[in-house]
Design a protein around this motif. Structure first.
Motif, PDB file in Angstrom:
ATOM      1  N   VAL A 141       0.901  -1.223  -0.038  1.00 44.59           N
ATOM      2  CA  VAL A 141       0.035   0.061  -0.041  1.00 44.59           C
ATOM      3  C   VAL A 141       0.764   1.432  -0.005  1.00 44.59           C
ATOM      4  N   ILE A 143       3.641   2.306   1.561  1.00 44.09           N
ATOM      5  CA  ILE A 143       4.329   2.917   2.856  1.00 44.09           C
ATOM      6  C   ILE A 143       5.656   2.755   2.862  1.00 44.09           C
ATOM      7  N   GLY A 160      -2.882  10.388   6.236  1.00 46.03           N
ATOM      8  CA  GLY A 160      -2.864   9.639   4.974  1.00 46.03           C
ATOM      9  C   GLY A 160      -2.122   8.015   5.275  1.00 46.03           C
ATOM     10  N   MET A 161      -1.233   8.119   6.061  1.00 47.14           N
ATOM     11  CA  MET A 161      -0.570   6.707   6.453  1.00 47.14           C
ATOM     12  C   MET A 161      -1.447   5.921   7.190  1.00 47.14           C
ATOM     13  N   GLN A 163      -4.656   5.735   7.024  1.00 47.18           N
ATOM     14  CA  GLN A 163      -5.508   5.491   6.023  1.00 47.18           C
ATOM     15  C   GLN A 163      -5.114   4.195   5.213  1.00 47.18           C
ATOM     16  N   ARG A 164      -3.725   4.500   4.919  1.00 46.85           N
ATOM     17  CA  ARG A 164      -3.301   3.055   4.211  1.00 46.85           C
ATOM     18  C   ARG A 164      -2.784   2.031   5.237  1.00 46.85           C
ATOM     19  N   ILE A 167      -6.325   0.215   5.457  1.00 50.50           N
ATOM     20  CA  ILE A 167      -6.492  -0.629   4.255  1.00 50.50           C
ATOM     21  C   ILE A 167      -5.640  -1.850   4.128  1.00 50.50           C
ATOM     22  N   ALA A 168      -4.379  -1.787   4.714  1.00 58.87           N
ATOM     23  CA  ALA A 168      -3.496  -2.779   4.642  1.00 58.87           C
ATOM     24  C   ALA A 168      -4.070  -3.899   5.472  1.00 58.87           C
ATOM     25  N   THR A 184     -11.448   8.788   2.093  1.00 59.16           N
ATOM     26  CA  THR A 184     -10.603   9.965   1.508  1.00 59.16           C
ATOM     27  C   THR A 184     -11.211  11.412   2.343  1.00 59.16           C
ATOM     28  N   GLN A 194      -3.415   9.155  -3.893  1.00 58.42           N
ATOM     29  CA  GLN A 194      -2.514   8.065  -3.823  1.00 58.42           C
ATOM     30  C   GLN A 194      -3.597   6.979  -3.179  1.00 58.42           C
ATOM     31  N   VAL A 195      -4.105   7.203  -2.335  1.00 57.99           N
ATOM     32  CA  VAL A 195      -5.085   6.157  -1.756  1.00 57.99           C
ATOM     33  C   VAL A 195      -6.070   5.555  -2.670  1.00 57.99           C
ATOM     34  N   ILE A 198      -4.302   3.326  -4.974  1.00 58.38           N
ATOM     35  CA  ILE A 198      -3.818   1.841  -4.324  1.00 58.38           C
ATOM     36  C   ILE A 198      -5.115   1.132  -4.042  1.00 58.38           C
TER      37      ILE A 198
END
Length: 288
Positions: A141, A143, A160-161, A163-164, A167-168, A184, A194-195, A198
């Protein structure tokens, strides 16, 4: 697992809440199917978008309750499934990213500890194997330095991190369906892109189904394959994203006309007028 039929089939879904004032209906007669595609659900606050997503995972708690003629996950009846079975399905076959996911993370556990716990709840793997999988997923994702991020606490990462990371975590057990609730909304434009990139890559590469819940009609139109418009707990219109500009329902037209257009700026945006008849209009099926 067979590829025949939809991943998710929902028919006549209702979410009701008992109160002293009577029965409140948050979701009213919603029907739709989901294949290996990106389905957007759009509507204003209180339209029933998030409640629909939570109902699909049976996360509605008393005094609320869920009723439906059909709610099946790849043919399995999830409405009648036991709570033990639902704990296996949640995260295992269908996952949901909640609003403000960074704040859904446990503040007293590291990112890695939470990811390992989530994976081991659904798969019989060692801690070492789970750690390797988690770091690989963080890298997938986008990072940077995933080994370092693995040992951080939620308050040490950006929005933002976070969020990722969520998701991961949700994708670690390789679910068939991902529900993203306003994924978002709290991010700046560059991080939003970016999100979305991904999520788009993961859905395409894994052949998943994605339900993308949002207020942003333009964003959903650009990102999703099909769009469902909700108003007052009902689906009032459904269409292909490419055909959104040919929408017929006055509520959808009102949403479109109230969105700023940078290419053709207007001095005043339209005010979204409401018609009481919309609330009682027959629900439109989004089943294919």
């Amino acid at each position: 697992m067979t590829d025949q039929g939809p991943l998710l089939d929902v028919e006549n879904l209702w979410v009701r809440f008992r109160s002293r004032a009577g029965m409140f209906e948050a979701v009213r007669g919603v029907s739709f199917t989901l294949g290996r595609e990106r389905l957007g659900i759009v509507g204003e606050s209180g339209s029933g978008k998030s409640m629909t997503g939570r109902a699909l995972l049976r996360l509605i708690r008393p005094p609320g309750f869920v009723e439906a003629d059909r709610m099946s996950l790849h043919g399995e009846d999830i409405l009648q499934a036991s709570e033990t079975r639902m704990r296996q399905l949640r995260g295992g076959r269908i996952s949901m990213i909640m609003q403000d996911p960074k704040f859904s993370l446990n503040p007293v556990m590291t990112v890695g500890q939470q990811m390992v716990e989530a994976l081991r709840a659904h798969e019989k793997v060692t801690k070492a194997q789970a750690r390797t999988r988690a770091i690989e997923m963080l890298d997938e994702v986008a990072i940077r330095e995933p080994e370092r991020v693995y040992d951080l606490y939620p308050h040490e990462v950006s929005g933002g991190m976070g969020q990722r990371i969520m998701i991961a975590m949700m994708l670690l057990p390789n679910p068939e369906i991902l529900i993203a609730d306003e994924p978002t909304s709290a991010l700046d434009v560059s991080v939003q892109l970016q999100v979305l990139d991904i999520m788009d890559k993961l859905v395409r590469d894994r052949g998943m189904g994605l339900i993308f819940i949002s207020h942003d009609l333009n964003l959903v139109a650009k990102f999703c394959d099909r769009i469902v418009i909700m108003y007052a707990g009902r689906i009032v219109e459904t269409c292909k994203a490419s055909e959104l500009r040919q929408a017929k329902h006055p509520y959808t037209l009102g949403l479109l006309n109230s969105v700023p257009d940078l290419e053709h700026p207007r001095e005043r945006l339209d005010v979204l007028a409401r018609d009481p008849a919309w609330r009682e209009a027959p629900s439109v099926s989004a089943r294919q």
